[in-house]
Design an enzyme around this catalytic site. Structure first.
Site, mmCIF file in Angstrom:
data_model
loop_
_atom_site.group_PDB
_atom_site.id
_atom_site.type_symbol
_atom_site.label_atom_id
_atom_site.label_comp_id
_atom_site.label_asym_id
_atom_site.label_seq_id
_atom_site.Cartn_x
_atom_site.Cartn_y
_atom_site.Cartn_z
ATOM 1 N N CYS A 1 -17.220 0.975 4.989
ATOM 2 C CA CYS A 1 -18.532 1.598 4.886
ATOM 3 C C CYS A 1 -19.586 0.689 5.518
ATOM 4 O O CYS A 1 -19.548 -0.521 5.395
ATOM 5 C CB CYS A 1 -18.965 1.892 3.465
ATOM 6 S SG CYS A 1 -17.864 2.966 2.583
ATOM 7 N N ARG B 1 -16.713 0.252 10.651
ATOM 8 C CA ARG B 1 -16.493 0.004 9.216
ATOM 9 C C ARG B 1 -16.021 1.264 8.485
ATOM 10 O O ARG B 1 -15.752 1.227 7.281
ATOM 11 C CB ARG B 1 -17.781 -0.495 8.569
ATOM 12 C CG ARG B 1 -18.351 -1.729 9.213
ATOM 13 C CD ARG B 1 -19.644 -2.126 8.563
ATOM 14 N NE ARG B 1 -19.434 -2.625 7.229
ATOM 15 C CZ ARG B 1 -19.139 -3.872 6.912
ATOM 16 N NH1 ARG B 1 -19.017 -4.772 7.872
ATOM 17 N NH2 ARG B 1 -18.982 -4.240 5.665
ATOM 18 N N TRP C 1 -16.078 4.900 4.642
ATOM 19 C CA TRP C 1 -14.624 4.811 4.605
ATOM 20 C C TRP C 1 -14.259 5.134 3.169
ATOM 21 O O TRP C 1 -14.567 4.382 2.247
ATOM 22 C CB TRP C 1 -14.161 3.404 4.982
ATOM 23 C CG TRP C 1 -12.667 3.278 5.061
ATOM 24 C CD1 TRP C 1 -11.867 3.612 6.108
ATOM 25 C CD2 TRP C 1 -11.804 2.777 4.040
ATOM 26 N NE1 TRP C 1 -10.553 3.364 5.805
ATOM 27 C CE2 TRP C 1 -10.471 2.845 4.542
ATOM 28 C CE3 TRP C 1 -11.999 2.281 2.757
ATOM 29 C CZ2 TRP C 1 -9.375 2.439 3.810
ATOM 30 C CZ3 TRP C 1 -10.888 1.873 2.019
ATOM 31 C CH2 TRP C 1 -9.595 1.954 2.547
ATOM 32 N N ASN D 1 -21.845 0.139 -0.251
ATOM 33 C CA ASN D 1 -20.597 -0.327 0.358
ATOM 34 C C ASN D 1 -19.901 -1.211 -0.671
ATOM 35 O O ASN D 1 -20.493 -2.185 -1.131
ATOM 36 C CB ASN D 1 -20.919 -1.117 1.629
ATOM 37 C CG ASN D 1 -19.738 -1.977 2.109
ATOM 38 O OD1 ASN D 1 -19.937 -3.047 2.642
ATOM 39 N ND2 ASN D 1 -18.530 -1.516 1.912
ATOM 40 N N GLY D 2 -18.682 -0.852 -1.035
ATOM 41 C CA GLY D 2 -17.946 -1.644 -2.022
ATOM 42 C C GLY D 2 -17.216 -0.714 -2.976
ATOM 43 O O GLY D 2 -17.041 0.477 -2.684
ATOM 44 N N GLU E 1 3.784 -7.853 14.967
ATOM 45 C CA GLU E 1 2.445 -7.478 15.423
ATOM 46 C C GLU E 1 2.515 -6.281 16.383
ATOM 47 O O GLU E 1 1.694 -5.363 16.314
ATOM 48 C CB GLU E 1 1.764 -8.687 16.082
ATOM 49 C CG GLU E 1 0.374 -8.441 16.661
ATOM 50 C CD GLU E 1 -0.621 -7.831 15.665
ATOM 51 O OE1 GLU E 1 -0.351 -7.803 14.464
ATOM 52 O OE2 GLU E 1 -1.675 -7.360 16.121
ATOM 53 N N LYS F 1 0.607 -2.720 15.742
ATOM 54 C CA LYS F 1 -0.314 -2.134 16.719
ATOM 55 C C LYS F 1 0.075 -0.687 17.008
ATOM 56 O O LYS F 1 -0.753 0.211 17.017
ATOM 57 C CB LYS F 1 -0.217 -2.901 18.029
ATOM 58 C CG LYS F 1 -1.195 -3.885 18.530
ATOM 59 C CD LYS F 1 -2.527 -4.098 18.020
ATOM 60 C CE LYS F 1 -2.740 -4.183 16.573
ATOM 61 N NZ LYS F 1 -3.396 -5.291 15.996
ATOM 62 N N GLU G 1 -0.547 1.759 13.968
ATOM 63 C CA GLU G 1 -1.924 2.028 13.538
ATOM 64 C C GLU G 1 -2.711 2.898 14.504
ATOM 65 O O GLU G 1 -3.616 3.600 14.080
ATOM 66 C CB GLU G 1 -2.683 0.740 13.210
ATOM 67 C CG GLU G 1 -3.049 -0.130 14.401
ATOM 68 C CD GLU G 1 -3.952 -1.292 13.997
ATOM 69 O OE1 GLU G 1 -3.780 -2.371 14.566
ATOM 70 O OE2 GLU G 1 -4.826 -1.137 13.139
ATOM 71 N N HIS H 1 22.119 -5.451 8.573
ATOM 72 C CA HIS H 1 22.114 -5.454 7.099
ATOM 73 C C HIS H 1 21.472 -4.193 6.536
ATOM 74 O O HIS H 1 21.081 -4.168 5.380
ATOM 75 C CB HIS H 1 21.422 -6.714 6.584
ATOM 76 C CG HIS H 1 22.116 -7.973 7.001
ATOM 77 N ND1 HIS H 1 23.352 -8.332 6.519
ATOM 78 C CD2 HIS H 1 21.783 -8.917 7.923
ATOM 79 C CE1 HIS H 1 23.744 -9.458 7.091
ATOM 80 N NE2 HIS H 1 22.813 -9.833 7.956
ATOM 81 N N LYS I 1 -12.503 -1.471 10.411
ATOM 82 C CA LYS I 1 -12.344 -2.816 10.974
ATOM 83 C C LYS I 1 -12.373 -3.904 9.895
ATOM 84 O O LYS I 1 -11.562 -4.810 9.919
ATOM 85 C CB LYS I 1 -13.457 -3.054 12.007
ATOM 86 C CG LYS I 1 -13.379 -4.380 12.728
ATOM 87 C CD LYS I 1 -12.307 -4.351 13.786
ATOM 88 C CE LYS I 1 -12.222 -5.631 14.583
ATOM 89 N NZ LYS I 1 -10.873 -5.758 15.189
#
Ligand code: M6R
Length: 586
Positions: free
Chosen positions: A2, A26, A69, A93-94, A459, A463, A466, A482, A581
C-alpha cells in the site's frame, strides 16, 4: 504494501493522483482519493491501478490518497481506501492485528461498517475519541492499535489539515516549492530540492496550512532537520525500454561497475567483519537467494561458517546466536517487515547487525549497527533484478575481503572483470528468446543446479513464477531422483545452470536423466563442451566467469527468460498480480 499520500496546497487532486501512480509498486489492487473542502469530503475509489480514477471534477486544497495491496478483504471498491466515518477520512498502510477486538467495541456501540478491512476501524475509533483536539484523538487511537501503520487522516472539523502517525510502516513528510506533502516513499515526493522529513516509529505530525509540526510518542514537540530530495535518483524513467524490469536488467553491468563502495568506507564495518567468527544472513525472496549464493563464497573462499535463514522463519524458531556473530540483514528496500524483525531479534540476542540495503534511508538501515549499501540505484519493477546482482556482488566482496585478510587468496581481479562479463552475458542471454515457445503452456518448469548454481537456479525459478505465473521450482540437481523426477514428462521444460567445471559431470548426469524421460532441457553454462551436448532444447554459453561469483552473471539469462515468457503470456512484467515491491507486512 500500500502507498499513501497526503497533500496540502493548490489543486490537490491531480497532484495526489500523480504521486499515487509513483507508489503503485507498493500495490495496485485498488485506489482512492478523498478531498476535504468546505467541511465536506469528496471521495473517489476504483478497483485496479490508479489510472482511470475520476478526479477531473475534484476541487480542493487538502486531500489524501491510497493505492492498495489487499490484506483484509478482497480488492473491491468498498474495501478501497480512504475509509470515511463521521468526521474522519483515513488512509492506512500496514496491518492492525487487533482490529477484530476493536471492531467489536464499535459494533457494540451500534456503528455500521462499510468495508471488510482492518483499517476502517481507525476512522470509527477517531470519531469516537475526538474531543476537539485532532492530535490528541490520533494519539489516543494509535495507543490502542497493535500492528503496523502509516496513517494520513483528514478531519472535517479541521480545514487545511492532515494528521499523520507512523509505527513500523514508512512515512515521509515533504515540503516542496508549492505545498506540503506526506507519502510512503520518496518517489512520490521527487521534486528537485524538496525537503524531506522521515517520521520515526511512534512519531506523529500535523500538517496545517504551510506548517509541519512533529511530535514524539508522548506528544512532545520534535525538531526535525530535512534532507534534500535527489530528484535524479528518485524519478527513474524507462529510458526507451518497454518495461522497468527490462531496463533494470540492462543496468546490471553499470551497477556492478559502480561497485567500489569499499567496505572500509562503511563506518567500521570492515573491522566488525574481520572480528566475526560466524556469519548469519537473513532475508526474504530474492534477497534470500543472494544470501544463499554468498554462503558458498563465505564458506569456500574465506572458510567462514555462514548460516542463511528466511527472515520470516528466523524470527519464530528461537534461533541460537553464536558469540561473535555478524548478522547480515539483506534487503533491497530495507522495509521488509520480516527482515526488520529478524534483524532486531538477532541484535537483541547479541549479534552485530549490518543492513545490506539498496535503500540507505530505510527502517532496516536505521536499526542496524552498520549500513552496507549495495548501490543498485532505485529499482521500480516488482521483480528484483539489478538489486540481486548488486547484493550478490556486495556479499561476495565481503567474503573475498575476508579471504584476503586471512591470507587465503586474493579475488580482486576476478571481481573487477564481472561488469564486462555481465555486458557480454546480456548480449548472449538474448538467445533465450528462442526458448520462449517451449514455456508458454508448460504445466510446470524446473530449474536445477549444484553448489552455487543451485542458488542461481532458485532465483531463476522465482523470477519465472512471479511474472509468468507458470508453476516453477528450483532444485539441487542432486535431489531430482529423490522425488521430483516423478514429475518430469514429455516436453517438461528443465533449465539447468552449470558454471562449475568441477561439478559439470554431476550436473550433466541430472540433465541426461531428465532428457531420458522426455524433458526439454535448456542449459545456461560456462562450459562449451556441455553447451554442445546433443539433444539439448537450447543452450546459452556464458563468458568464463568461474563459479565463485557466477550467480551475478548466470542469473541474467534467467531474468531475461522470465521477462520474455511473461510478455509472451500477455502479462505486465513490471506489475505481477498479487505482489508488491515492498512487503511491509508480516
Ligand atoms: O526489499 P527486499 O529485498 O527485502 O524484498 C524481499 C522480497 O520481497 C523480494 O526480494 C521479492 O522476492 C522480489 N521482489 C522478487 O523478485
Amino acid at each position: 504494501m500500500c502507498g499513501i499520500v497526503g497533500y496540502l496546497g493548490k489543486n490537490a487532486a491531480p497532484r495526489i493522483y500523480a504521486a499515487l501512480k509513483k507508489l503503485e509498486y507498493r500495490g495496485y489492487d485498488s485506489a482512492g482519493i478523498a478531498l476535504l473542502s468546505d467541511g465536506k469530503f469528496t471521495v473517489r475509489k476504483k478497483v485496479g491501478p490508479v489510472a482511470g480514477l475520476k478526479i477531473a471534477d475534484l476541487a480542493g486544497n487538502c486531500g489524501v490518497g491510497h493505492t492498495r495491496w489487499a490484506t483484509h478483504g478482497a480488492p473491491t471498491e468498498q474495501n478501497a481506501h480512504p475509509h470515511v466515518y463521521g468526521r474522519f477520512a483515513v488512509v492506512h498502510n500496514g496491518i492492525i492485528e487487533n482490529y477484530r477486538t476493536l471492531k467489536e467495541e464499535c459494533l457494540a456501540r451500534g456503528e455500521v461498517f462499510s468495508s471488510e478491512t482492518d483499517s476502517e476501524v481507525i476512522a470509527h475509533m477517531l470519531e469516537h475519541s475526538y474531543r476537539g483536539d485532532l492530535l490528541e484523538a490520533v494519539r489516543a487511537v494509535t495507543a490502542r492499535l497493535v500492528g503496523s501503520y502509516a496513517l494520513a487522516i483528514l478531519c472535517s472539523d479541521c480545514p487545511e489539515t492532515v494528521a499523520l502517525a507512523r509505527e513500523k510502516s514508512p512515512l515521509i513528510v515533504g515540503r516542496g516549492h508549492v505545498g506540503l506533502w506526506c507519502a510512503s516513499d520518496v518517489p512520490a515526493l521527487a521534486e528537485k530540492g524538496m525537503q524531506l522529513y522521515p517520521l520515526g516509529d511512534g512519531e506523529f505530525a500535523v500538517l496545517h496550512g504551510d506548517e509541519a509540526a512533529f511530535y514524539d510518542r508522548d506528544g512532545a514537540p520534535l525538531e526535525k532537520k530535512p534532507t534534500l530530495c535527489d530528484a535524479a535518483r528518485d524519478t527513474p524513467e524507462k529510458g526507451g525500454f518497454l518495461h522497468f524490469m527490462r531496463k533494470e536488467i540492462a543496468e546490471i553491468p553499470s551497477v556492478l561497475r559502480r561497485r567500489p563502495h569499499a567496505l572500509t568506507a562503511c563506518g567500521g564495518f570492515y573491522e566488525a567483519l574481520c572480528a566475526a567468527e560466524h556469519i548469519g544472513i537473513t532475508a526474504c525472496g530474492t534477497a534470500y537467494h543472494a544470501g544463499l549464493a554468498a554462503k558458498y563464497a563465505f564458506e569456500r573462499l574465506a572458510r567462514m561458517p555462514c548460516e542463511v535463514s528466511f527472515a520470516g522463519e528466523y524470527r519464530y524458531y528461537e534461533p541460537i546466536v553464536p558469540e561473535k556473530t555478524l548478522m547480515l540483514a539483506v534487503s533491497q528496500s530495507g522495509e521488509t517487515a520480516d527482515t526488520i524483525a529478524a534483524a532486531r531479534l538477532a541484535k537483541e540476542r547479541g549479534a552485530v547487525v549490518a543492513a545490506v540495503v539498496n535503500e540507505e534511508k530505510s527502517t532496516l538501515a536505521a536499526l542496524a549497527d552498520f549500513v552496507v549499501p549495495v548501490g543498485a540505484g532505485r529499482e521500480i519493477a516488482v521483480a528484483a533484478t539489478k538489486s540481486y546482482a548488486a547484493q550478490v556482488l556486495t556479499l561476495d566482496s565481503m567474503a573475498a575481503s575476508l579471504a584476503e585478510r586471512r591470507g587465503l587468496r586474493g579475488y580482486g581481479d576476478l571481481l573487477k572483470e564481472l561488469p564486462d562479463l555481465a555486458e557480454e552475458t546480456l548480449s548472449v542471454g538474448e538467445g533465450v528468446r528462442a526458448w520462449v515457445a517451449h514455456f508458454l503452456s508448460a504445466r510446470s518448469v524446473y530449474f536445477i543446479g549444484r553448489g552455487v548454481d543451485y542458488a542461481a537456479a532458485l532465483e531463476g525459478s522465482l523470477k519465472l513464477k512471479e511474472i509468468s505465473y507458470l508453476p516453477s521450482e528450483g532444485y539441487p540437481a542432486s535431489e531430482l531422483k529423490h522425488g521430483t523426477l516423478a514429475l518430469i514428462e514429455a516436453h517438461t521444460p528443465v533449465v539447468a545452470v552449470l558454471t562449475s567445471e568441477a561439478l559439470a559431470e554431476k550436473t550433466m548426469n541430472a540433465v541426461h536423466e531428465v532428457t531420458a524421460r522426455g524433458a526439454s532441457v535448456f542449459l545456461v553454462t560456462t562450459v562449451r563442451a556441455c553447451a554442445e551436448t546433443p539433444g539439448l532444447a537450447g543452450a546459452v554459453l556464458l563468458p568464463q566467469c568461474g563459479d565463485v561469483f557466477s550467480p551475478a552473471i548466470s542469473v541474467i539469462p534467467l531474468q531475461l527468460l522470465a521477462y520474455y515468457v511473461s510478455l509472451a503470456r500477455g502479462n505486465d512484467p513490471d506489475r505481477p498480480r498479487n505482489l508488491a515491491k515492498s512487503v511491509t507486512v508480516e
